[in-house]
Design a protein around this motif. Structure first.
Motif, PDB file in Angstrom:
ATOM      1  N   PHE A  70       0.810  -1.217   0.000  1.00 22.21           N
ATOM      2  CA  PHE A  70       0.000   0.000   0.000  1.00 22.21           C
ATOM      3  C   PHE A  70       0.848   1.273   0.000  1.00 22.21           C
ATOM      4  CE2 PHE A  70      -2.512  -3.369   1.890  1.00 22.21           C
ATOM      5  CZ  PHE A  70      -3.696  -3.276   1.170  1.00 22.21           C
ATOM      6  N   LEU A  71       2.134   1.143  -0.276  1.00 22.95           N
ATOM      7  CA  LEU A  71       3.035   2.297  -0.287  1.00 22.95           C
ATOM      8  C   LEU A  71       2.663   3.290  -1.382  1.00 22.95           C
ATOM      9  CD1 LEU A  71       5.684   3.682   0.706  1.00 22.95           C
ATOM     10  CD2 LEU A  71       6.881   2.320  -1.022  1.00 22.95           C
ATOM     11  N   GLY A  72       2.570   4.565  -0.977  1.00 21.12           N
ATOM     12  CA  GLY A  72       2.363   5.615  -1.958  1.00 21.12           C
ATOM     13  C   GLY A  72       3.690   6.270  -2.324  1.00 21.12           C
ATOM     14  N   GLY A  73       4.536   6.493  -1.329  1.00 19.26           N
ATOM     15  CA  GLY A  73       5.856   7.090  -1.535  1.00 19.26           C
ATOM     16  C   GLY A  73       6.341   7.743  -0.260  1.00 19.26           C
ATOM     17  N   GLY A  74       7.649   7.827  -0.105  1.00 15.89           N
ATOM     18  CA  GLY A  74       8.210   8.485   1.052  1.00 15.89           C
ATOM     19  C   GLY A  74       7.871   7.823   2.366  1.00 15.89           C
ATOM     20  N   GLY A  75       7.659   6.510   2.339  1.00 15.09           N
ATOM     21  CA  GLY A  75       7.345   5.788   3.562  1.00 15.09           C
ATOM     22  C   GLY A  75       5.911   5.933   4.029  1.00 15.09           C
ATOM     23  N   ALA A  76       5.051   6.538   3.204  1.00 16.31           N
ATOM     24  CA  ALA A  76       3.651   6.763   3.581  1.00 16.31           C
ATOM     25  C   ALA A  76       2.714   5.906   2.738  1.00 16.31           C
ATOM     26  CB  ALA A  76       3.286   8.231   3.413  1.00 16.31           C
ATOM     27  N   ALA A  77       1.612   5.513   3.344  1.00 16.48           N
ATOM     28  CA  ALA A  77       0.603   4.758   2.608  1.00 16.48           C
ATOM     29  C   ALA A  77      -0.023   5.631   1.524  1.00 16.48           C
ATOM     30  CB  ALA A  77      -0.477   4.270   3.564  1.00 16.48           C
ATOM     31  N   HIS A  78      -0.419   5.005   0.438  1.00 11.88           N
ATOM     32  CA  HIS A  78      -1.090   5.707  -0.657  1.00 11.88           C
ATOM     33  C   HIS A  78      -2.350   6.392  -0.116  1.00 11.88           C
ATOM     34  CE1 HIS A  78      -3.203   6.438  -4.413  1.00 11.88           C
ATOM     35  NE2 HIS A  78      -2.104   6.094  -5.072  1.00 11.88           N
ATOM     36  N   GLY A  79      -2.545   7.646  -0.519  1.00 15.23           N
ATOM     37  CA  GLY A  79      -3.693   8.405  -0.025  1.00 15.23           C
ATOM     38  C   GLY A  79      -5.019   7.748  -0.319  1.00 15.23           C
ATOM     39  N   GLY A  80      -5.111   7.002  -1.422  1.00 15.87           N
ATOM     40  CA  GLY A  80      -6.373   6.355  -1.760  1.00 15.87           C
ATOM     41  C   GLY A  80      -6.683   5.139  -0.910  1.00 15.87           C
ATOM     42  N   ALA A  81      -5.655   4.577  -0.259  1.00 14.89           N
ATOM     43  CA  ALA A  81      -5.880   3.393   0.567  1.00 14.89           C
ATOM     44  C   ALA A  81      -6.590   3.745   1.867  1.00 14.89           C
ATOM     45  CB  ALA A  81      -4.549   2.702   0.860  1.00 14.89           C
ATOM     46  N   ILE A  82      -6.388   4.959   2.350  1.00 17.03           N
ATOM     47  CA  ILE A  82      -6.973   5.350   3.634  1.00 17.03           C
ATOM     48  C   ILE A  82      -8.497   5.472   3.541  1.00 17.03           C
ATOM     49  CG2 ILE A  82      -7.006   7.178   5.387  1.00 17.03           C
ATOM     50  CD1 ILE A  82      -4.005   7.592   4.707  1.00 17.03           C
ATOM     51  N   PRO A  83      -9.065   6.141   2.527  1.00 15.83           N
ATOM     52  CA  PRO A  83     -10.524   6.139   2.398  1.00 15.83           C
ATOM     53  C   PRO A  83     -11.113   4.736   2.241  1.00 15.83           C
ATOM     54  CG  PRO A  83      -9.593   7.895   1.077  1.00 15.83           C
ATOM     55  CD  PRO A  83      -8.444   7.057   1.545  1.00 15.83           C
ATOM     56  N   LEU A  84     -10.353   3.828   1.601  1.00 11.61           N
ATOM     57  CA  LEU A  84     -10.826   2.453   1.466  1.00 11.61           C
ATOM     58  C   LEU A  84     -11.047   1.820   2.834  1.00 11.61           C
ATOM     59  CD1 LEU A  84      -8.844   0.710  -1.433  1.00 11.61           C
ATOM     60  CD2 LEU A  84     -11.318   0.798  -1.141  1.00 11.61           C
ATOM     61  N   VAL A  85     -10.099   2.037   3.737  1.00 14.89           N
ATOM     62  CA  VAL A  85     -10.227   1.466   5.082  1.00 14.89           C
ATOM     63  C   VAL A  85     -11.393   2.109   5.832  1.00 14.89           C
ATOM     64  CG1 VAL A  85      -9.074   1.157   7.297  1.00 14.89           C
ATOM     65  CG2 VAL A  85      -7.794   0.853   5.177  1.00 14.89           C
ATOM     66  N   PHE A  86     -11.509   3.418   5.711  1.00 15.38           N
ATOM     67  CA  PHE A  86     -12.643   4.093   6.357  1.00 15.38           C
ATOM     68  C   PHE A  86     -13.970   3.541   5.832  1.00 15.38           C
ATOM     69  CE2 PHE A  86      -9.910   7.955   7.455  1.00 15.38           C
ATOM     70  CZ  PHE A  86     -10.047   7.782   8.821  1.00 15.38           C
ATOM     71  N   ASP A  87     -14.080   3.379   4.532  1.00 12.55           N
ATOM     72  CA  ASP A  87     -15.323   2.902   3.942  1.00 12.55           C
ATOM     73  C   ASP A  87     -15.618   1.469   4.372  1.00 12.55           C
ATOM     74  OD1 ASP A  87     -17.558   3.543   2.200  1.00 12.55           O
ATOM     75  OD2 ASP A  87     -16.751   2.041   0.823  1.00 12.55           O
ATOM     76  N   GLU A  88     -14.555   0.664   4.498  1.00  9.89           N
ATOM     77  CA  GLU A  88     -14.726  -0.712   4.962  1.00  9.89           C
ATOM     78  C   GLU A  88     -15.335  -0.741   6.361  1.00  9.89           C
ATOM     79  OE1 GLU A  88     -14.096  -5.001   5.328  1.00  9.89           O
ATOM     80  OE2 GLU A  88     -14.302  -3.631   3.630  1.00  9.89           O
TER      81      GLU A  88
ATOM     82  N   GLY B 194       4.014   0.185   7.861  1.00 15.78           N
ATOM     83  CA  GLY B 194       4.516  -0.673   8.927  1.00 15.78           C
ATOM     84  C   GLY B 194       4.090  -0.281  10.316  1.00 15.78           C
ATOM     85  N   ALA B 195       3.470   0.879  10.474  1.00 17.70           N
ATOM     86  CA  ALA B 195       3.031   1.313  11.805  1.00 17.70           C
ATOM     87  C   ALA B 195       1.626   0.785  12.090  1.00 17.70           C
ATOM     88  CB  ALA B 195       3.042   2.830  11.907  1.00 17.70           C
ATOM     89  N   GLU B 196       1.406   0.348  13.322  1.00 21.87           N
ATOM     90  CA  GLU B 196       0.063  -0.091  13.694  1.00 21.87           C
ATOM     91  C   GLU B 196      -0.779   1.128  14.058  1.00 21.87           C
ATOM     92  OE1 GLU B 196      -1.343  -3.918  15.953  1.00 21.87           O
ATOM     93  OE2 GLU B 196      -0.891  -2.364  17.448  1.00 21.87           O
ATOM     94  N   LEU B 197      -1.826   1.354  13.296  1.00 17.72           N
ATOM     95  CA  LEU B 197      -2.700   2.499  13.492  1.00 17.72           C
ATOM     96  C   LEU B 197      -3.999   2.040  14.155  1.00 17.72           C
ATOM     97  CD1 LEU B 197      -2.245   4.079   9.939  1.00 17.72           C
ATOM     98  CD2 LEU B 197      -0.815   4.391  11.965  1.00 17.72           C
ATOM     99  N   VAL B 198      -4.609   2.952  14.885  1.00 17.60           N
ATOM    100  CA  VAL B 198      -5.848   2.621  15.590  1.00 17.60           C
ATOM    101  C   VAL B 198      -6.999   3.454  15.029  1.00 17.60           C
ATOM    102  CG1 VAL B 198      -7.044   2.626  17.810  1.00 17.60           C
ATOM    103  CG2 VAL B 198      -4.617   2.002  17.698  1.00 17.60           C
ATOM    104  N   MET B 199      -8.086   2.781  14.698  1.00 15.30           N
ATOM    105  CA  MET B 199      -9.271   3.467  14.187  1.00 15.30           C
ATOM    106  C   MET B 199     -10.405   3.382  15.194  1.00 15.30           C
ATOM    107  SD  MET B 199     -11.554   2.854  10.738  1.00 15.30           S
ATOM    108  CE  MET B 199     -10.212   3.331   9.650  1.00 15.30           C
ATOM    109  N   HIS B 200     -11.031   4.521  15.427  1.00 16.03           N
ATOM    110  CA  HIS B 200     -12.249   4.578  16.233  1.00 16.03           C
ATOM    111  C   HIS B 200     -13.370   5.045  15.313  1.00 16.03           C
ATOM    112  CE1 HIS B 200     -10.068   3.990  19.987  1.00 16.03           C
ATOM    113  NE2 HIS B 200      -9.216   4.920  19.600  1.00 16.03           N
TER     114      HIS B 200
END
Length: 209
Positions: free
Chosen positions: A116-134, A164-170
């Motif tokens: 899911f890498l977008g660049g510069g060690g960060a996840a692709h911006g489009g992957a984050i809305p996917l997780v929210f929508d899920e 690689g970082a574990e993120l928490v969603m509420h």
């Protein structure tokens, strides 16, 4: 028509929050296969193989597709995306580990891997809305009828989602107005707010797919 899982077993409602639940030994093996598929996708994302290895892998992937072709089934019979395990037995979004859930709230952990890498060690911006929508989509349909679909999803990005970082969603169900269901969620990396989302899900009318 009722949904059918691997080996003809009934599928549980996709909206449930029951990590670790299986529908028989075939479902467990399917989950194991998806786990290896995730590992393979990360390896592809992280590697730069020579030409001979690329040719070999291309042939192997083609053979896998050919091997699976006779076993294609309709949408309701597919375990991919329907298993009641962490990640629902699919690879479209990162694996979600649900820690707590109620009728109105969910807390889950997610780690964006190299795939899911977008660049510069960060996840692709489009992957984050996917997780929210899920997450919001499942919460919008938890013990609620009829089922709903996403009408809009507004995401504000506050900081990078580190690979690689574990993120928490509420996530929480905020309110319901007629057929409209309003939900919101935040994604944190420790104390840092990574992103927040607000979504509207609209209950389907009779006959709508």
């Amino acid at each position: 028509m009722s949904e059918v899982g691997v080996g003809g077993e009934p599928l549980a409602a996709v909206s449930g929050w029951q990590p670790g639940r299986h529908e028989g030994p075939d479902a467990e093996q399917f989950e194991a296969m998806v786990t290896e598929l995730r590992r393979a996708l990360d390896a592809i994302a992280e590697s730069r193989p020579p030409t001979d290895v690329l040719s070999e892998l291309t042939a192997q992937l083609g053979a896998i597709a050919d091997r699976l072709a006779p076993h294609r089934v309709g949408e309701r019979g597919r375990p991919f995306g329907h298993l009641m395990v962490d990640g629902r037995g699919q690879t479209m979004v990162p694996k979600l580990i649900v820690d707590a859930w109620t009728h109105d709230e969910v807390t889950a952990r997610v780690t964006f891997t190299s795939y899911f890498l977008g660049g510069g060690g960060a996840a692709h911006g489009g992957a984050i809305p996917l997780v929210f929508d899920e997450v919001l989509g499942r919460l919008a349909n938890t013990e609620r009828e009829p089922r709903s679909r996403t009408a809009y999803l507004h995401v504000d990005f506050r900081s990078i989602a580190r690979i690689g970082a574990e993120l928490v969603m509420h996530a929480r169900f905020d309110r319901e107005e007629g057929r409209k269901r309003f939900l919101s969620a935040t994604l944190h990396d420790g104390d840092a707010l990574v992103a927040e989302a607000h979504g509207l899900f609209v209950a389907l009318r009779p006959g709508q797919p």
